[in-house]
Design a protein around this motif. Structure first.
Motif, PDB file in Angstrom:
ATOM      1  N   PHE A  40       0.849  -1.189   0.000  1.00 24.67           N
ATOM      2  CA  PHE A  40       0.000   0.000   0.000  1.00 24.67           C
ATOM      3  C   PHE A  40       0.888   1.243   0.000  1.00 24.67           C
ATOM      4  O   PHE A  40       1.950   1.262   0.618  1.00 24.67           O
ATOM      5  N   GLY A  41       0.458   2.260  -0.716  1.00 25.55           N
ATOM      6  CA  GLY A  41       1.170   3.533  -0.743  1.00 25.55           C
ATOM      7  C   GLY A  41       0.263   4.613  -0.167  1.00 25.55           C
ATOM      8  O   GLY A  41      -0.963   4.527  -0.277  1.00 25.55           O
ATOM      9  N   ILE A  42       0.868   5.606   0.444  1.00 23.23           N
ATOM     10  CA  ILE A  42       0.072   6.693   1.019  1.00 23.23           C
ATOM     11  C   ILE A  42      -0.511   7.544  -0.106  1.00 23.23           C
ATOM     12  O   ILE A  42       0.154   7.825  -1.107  1.00 23.23           O
ATOM     13  N   HIS A  43      -1.794   7.905   0.052  1.00 20.42           N
ATOM     14  CA  HIS A  43      -2.400   8.897  -0.848  1.00 20.42           C
ATOM     15  C   HIS A  43      -2.406  10.252  -0.138  1.00 20.42           C
ATOM     16  O   HIS A  43      -2.041  11.258  -0.716  1.00 20.42           O
ATOM     17  N   ASN A 108       7.237   4.988   0.190  1.00 20.84           N
ATOM     18  CA  ASN A 108       5.948   4.822   0.856  1.00 20.84           C
ATOM     19  C   ASN A 108       4.833   5.736   0.349  1.00 20.84           C
ATOM     20  O   ASN A 108       3.678   5.559   0.708  1.00 20.84           O
ATOM     21  N   TRP A 109       5.204   6.725  -0.479  1.00 18.69           N
ATOM     22  CA  TRP A 109       4.204   7.697  -0.961  1.00 18.69           C
ATOM     23  C   TRP A 109       4.485   8.007  -2.436  1.00 18.69           C
ATOM     24  O   TRP A 109       4.591   9.162  -2.841  1.00 18.69           O
ATOM     25  N   PRO A 110       4.615   6.939  -3.259  1.00 16.23           N
ATOM     26  CA  PRO A 110       4.950   7.159  -4.670  1.00 16.23           C
ATOM     27  C   PRO A 110       3.731   7.582  -5.490  1.00 16.23           C
ATOM     28  O   PRO A 110       2.623   7.153  -5.205  1.00 16.23           O
ATOM     29  N   THR A 111       3.948   8.415  -6.481  1.00 18.60           N
ATOM     30  CA  THR A 111       2.876   8.725  -7.426  1.00 18.60           C
ATOM     31  C   THR A 111       2.766   7.590  -8.434  1.00 18.60           C
ATOM     32  O   THR A 111       3.770   6.998  -8.830  1.00 18.60           O
ATOM     33  N   ARG A 144       4.626  12.206  10.287  1.00 13.68           N
ATOM     34  CA  ARG A 144       3.540  11.511  10.991  1.00 13.68           C
ATOM     35  C   ARG A 144       2.851  10.493  10.088  1.00 13.68           C
ATOM     36  O   ARG A 144       2.503   9.398  10.517  1.00 13.68           O
ATOM     37  N   ALA A 145       2.618  10.883   8.848  1.00 17.14           N
ATOM     38  CA  ALA A 145       1.968   9.960   7.917  1.00 17.14           C
ATOM     39  C   ALA A 145       2.831   8.710   7.732  1.00 17.14           C
ATOM     40  O   ALA A 145       2.320   7.581   7.759  1.00 17.14           O
ATOM     41  N   LEU A 146       4.129   8.914   7.579  1.00 15.65           N
ATOM     42  CA  LEU A 146       5.036   7.774   7.406  1.00 15.65           C
ATOM     43  C   LEU A 146       5.049   6.888   8.653  1.00 15.65           C
ATOM     44  O   LEU A 146       5.033   5.652   8.547  1.00 15.65           O
ATOM     45  N   GLU A 147       5.062   7.512   9.825  1.00 15.97           N
ATOM     46  CA  GLU A 147       5.071   6.738  11.078  1.00 15.97           C
ATOM     47  C   GLU A 147       3.803   5.908  11.221  1.00 15.97           C
ATOM     48  O   GLU A 147       3.852   4.736  11.618  1.00 15.97           O
ATOM     49  N   LEU A 148       2.666   6.527  10.914  1.00 13.22           N
ATOM     50  CA  LEU A 148       1.404   5.807  11.044  1.00 13.22           C
ATOM     51  C   LEU A 148       1.337   4.630  10.081  1.00 13.22           C
ATOM     52  O   LEU A 148       0.868   3.544  10.435  1.00 13.22           O
TER      53      LEU A 148
END
Ligand code: 5GP
Ligand code: 5GP
Length: 236
Positions: A40-43, A108-111, A144-148
């Motif tokens: 899963f990647g962060i949106h 962790n947050w790739p487009t 914070r987003a990465l930690e969560l």
């Protein structure tokens, strides 16, 4: 940072399954950093109200006029909004502020959008639209987003429940929801989309986070999800 603190109720930490972003009729593109992992990647990390404020005009404007006009509309007044957005357009994301996070953000947050292939543009967009309303500084917002995400590994949680990527298998939606509730301790919201053959698949997971961005909470709202009773988790 905006001059007045935004008063929202909770955050959504929204994560997308790359297989489901990519196998739609629209397709996807890989970022400069290369094909992301099958994870899963962060949106985004989205401040949210537990109740829409005033009328539902924001949603209507978005549905009828599209994103740009909806943004314009929401700038007009504070009534009828379901969440705050674009709280300070002058506050643009600085590469320098998040320089120590870039390697982790790339993973962790790739487009996956074909617009630019630059993940930094995705992060900048999310910062401007949602981050400027979070009452967090730029570095804190992304950290914070990465930690969560790291604290609640959705890919591992689902795999632990036997829900593994497959192009043939389907999983009951309730088993997906139960696995996430078991694995994180809190109920989440699920969103599906359709693959090129029109089959429903798990697309995004919305974990709910308290307004201090400290811990998960049970999601206060359940949303329209476009999911069916059984869903796929396509291979990426
Ligand atoms: P969509 O219409 O694709 O669900 O959402 C379009 C965009 O609207 C999202 O990318 C996000 O920026 C914003 N959005 C949609 N639903 C929500 C929500 O429940 N809370 C917040 N804060 N933003 C949302
Ligand atoms: P939201 O849905 O938060 O308003 O914004 C999504 C925006 O970010 C869209 O304009 C989309 O083109 C862009 N974007 C860039 N990369 C991605 C990606 O990997 N996933 C999604 N959902 N949107 C992305």
């Amino acid at each position: 940072v905006s001059s007045t603190a935004e008063k929202f109720d909770f955050f959504y930490l929204v994560q997308q399954w790359p297989g489901s972003f990519c196998d739609t009729r629209q397709g996807c593109c890989f970022p400069d950093a290369g094909k992301p992992a099958a994870d899963f990647g962060i949106h985004g990390l989205w401040p949210n109200y537990a109740k829409c404020r005033g009328s539902q005009l924001q949603g209507l404007a978005r549905a009828v006029l599209g994103e740009d006009a909806a943004a314009l509309f929401s700038a007009v007044g504070r009534r009828g909004r379901c969440w705050p957005e674009y709280c300070n357009d002058g506050n643009t994301l600085s590469p320098w502020e998040i320089r120590d996070l870039v390697a982790s953000l790339d993973r962790n947050w790739p487009t996956l959008s074909c617009k630019s292939g630059r993940s930094f543009e995705f992060w900048s967009y999310e910062w401007k639209k949602h981050g400027t309303c979070s009452n967090l500084e730029q570095h804190e917002y992304f950290a914070r987003a990465l930690e969560l995400k790291a604290a609640h590994n959705l890919t591992a949680i689902l795999a632990g429940a036997g829900i593994v990527p497959s192009n043939t298998e389907t999983y009951s939606l309730s088993s997906v929801g139960d696995a996430i509730a078991q694995g994180t301790g809190f109920t989440a919201n699920l969103e599906c989309n359709r693959d090129a053959d029109g089959e429903a698949q798990l697309f995004q997971v919305y974990l709910c986070v308290d307004r201090e961005v400290k811990q998960l909470i049970d999601c206060p709202l359940s949303m329209r999800s476009k999911c069916t009773d059984r869903v796929k988790l396509p291979v990426f």
